[in-house]
Design a protein around this motif. Sequence first.
Motif, mmCIF file in Angstrom:
data_model
loop_
_atom_site.group_PDB
_atom_site.id
_atom_site.type_symbol
_atom_site.label_atom_id
_atom_site.label_comp_id
_atom_site.label_asym_id
_atom_site.label_seq_id
_atom_site.Cartn_x
_atom_site.Cartn_y
_atom_site.Cartn_z
ATOM 1 N N VAL A 42 71.162 65.827 58.118
ATOM 2 C CA VAL A 42 70.630 65.866 56.763
ATOM 3 C C VAL A 42 69.810 67.143 56.585
ATOM 4 O O VAL A 42 68.959 67.455 57.423
ATOM 5 N N THR A 54 74.447 61.352 60.880
ATOM 6 C CA THR A 54 74.653 62.379 59.859
ATOM 7 C C THR A 54 73.531 63.408 59.916
ATOM 8 O O THR A 54 72.349 63.039 59.936
ATOM 9 N N ARG A 106 66.865 58.927 56.404
ATOM 10 C CA ARG A 106 66.509 58.915 57.822
ATOM 11 C C ARG A 106 67.333 57.880 58.574
ATOM 12 O O ARG A 106 67.793 58.118 59.706
ATOM 13 N N PHE A 158 67.471 66.166 61.207
ATOM 14 C CA PHE A 158 66.928 66.016 59.850
ATOM 15 C C PHE A 158 66.064 67.238 59.593
ATOM 16 O O PHE A 158 64.991 67.394 60.169
ATOM 17 N N ASN A 202 70.684 59.223 59.042
ATOM 18 C CA ASN A 202 70.596 60.232 60.090
ATOM 19 C C ASN A 202 70.545 59.600 61.480
ATOM 20 O O ASN A 202 71.252 60.022 62.405
#
Length: 547
Positions: A199, A197, A189, A35, A192
Amino acid sequence: MAESLVVAERFGYRYPDAGRASLRDVSLTIEPGTFTVVAGVSGSGKSTLLRAFSGLVPHFHGGEASGELVVGGLDVREHGPGHLAAVCGTVFQEPETQVVMGGVRAELELPLEHRGQPAGSVARAVEETALGLGVAHLLERRTDTLSGGELQRVAIAAAMVHDPPLLVLDEPTSQLDPVAGDELVWQLRRLNEDWGTAVVVAEHRLERCLPAADRVIAMVDGAVACDATPGEFLEWASSVCPVLATPAARLFSLAGLSPLPASVKEAHAGLRRDGVGLNGDMRREGRHDPGARPRKRRSLLRRNGRGPQPALQVKDLWQEVEDGPTILRGISLELHPGERVALMGRNGAGKSTLLRLAKGLDEPTRGSVERAGEVALLLQNPGDYLVHGHAVEDAGVAGVAAAGLAGREDANPRDLSGGERQRLALEVVLAGDALRAVVLLDEPTRGMDRLHKDALAERIEQLAEQGAAVMVATHDTEFAASLANRIVLLGRGVVIADGRPDEVLGGGRHFSTEVARITGGKALLPDEGARLLGREAPLNARVGGAP
């Protein structure tokens, strides 16, 4: 070890006809499941970097690219947005330019249908994504009936629905109210952490994103100036680029406390650890006095010698959408010459509708609007005002200079950052010498860094001192606290609070500033909070201070 999703090696980019490069020697990697927050002032290269990740740079904007940039195994110089969309979901600053379908459900279905997904898979993905992002209640709505914030969340859902390994978002909370903004960050979040994923978020309001971030990349003049953890970034920002420091970090820095907190939770822990108490209450002491009358007030019109009439008077205003929601429910309020009013409220509360009715762009279902003179309105999408190929053709030489873009008169507005376009559009609206009774601004700080917000606040004070009543619809609580002498808070089409900033913003849980949450509502802005902590703090009215 998993292969990096993004690999940049000395990547550079220059827009067509630009006098300087927007990206210079950018070298970085983005790993799966991370992130990352991209920080920087307006025009620093944040948006251009994100456009490069999606392939819009250089394929859509043209210009010259150098070095190497590989996203999801695809070289962006050889693969355009169509190929990169499979690995990189993207949401830009102006979601209204991304939404292409007439209905919300159709908008979410479109990316999956393009990939040939079967109907059952499409329906399931749309439902789960809509629930996860809190837009399930919008699925049957027409996109042209959505507020700016609702449209932004729909655009994000459409970018996420096909589950790309990389999600890139440019100012995703810029049109979201405080509750929806916080919810979105934590939804990202969760995406993520639970789905893996990666971000990447470019933001100006870093206080919203830093608590969720693993890493911060700070851009300065198109180059990576800092690549560190949130705490390390704040230390760097406080010493090298203070404009990027969050309100909590500025509070601690002014008070001489360390380490600088990346969240309200860390700030509370730091105060407890150091045994620091709050001395008094800035509101009771009168140090934060945004409710004071402006220093200069000019009567625009007088009625029968009884004093100045309101610049704008709204009486029992209703706005109902056929086959849709009731947006405004009997609102009555007055704006007086010289007032600076912040109009706040959750997404869909009716802020933009109220401004459009006040200008006369729409007619109310019931009620009336009385105007004492000309009304100027800046809507949310600056592209509506920028219709020429060069900035100077839209705003003139003086307007370009007033927007802080001197020397870029020939720039194409589409190649400007979101904050730059916003400032240029404001100058288009304010062009000419006519005295305006009312100036209305709808989310004017979208895409703006703190320095340009300060400049905007000074411009608004200027207009108020000339006699205009100014009302700004905004979700930016810090900007509202530093600018306004009155806050009007809407809730689902009704006025639920109307008073001084310390009264409205000081005691709330969501519609409050970061400093107010740290100080229990005793102060709204960093310099006030530092004085409460019993430390020396400069009384700077424009950098973190009250007007």
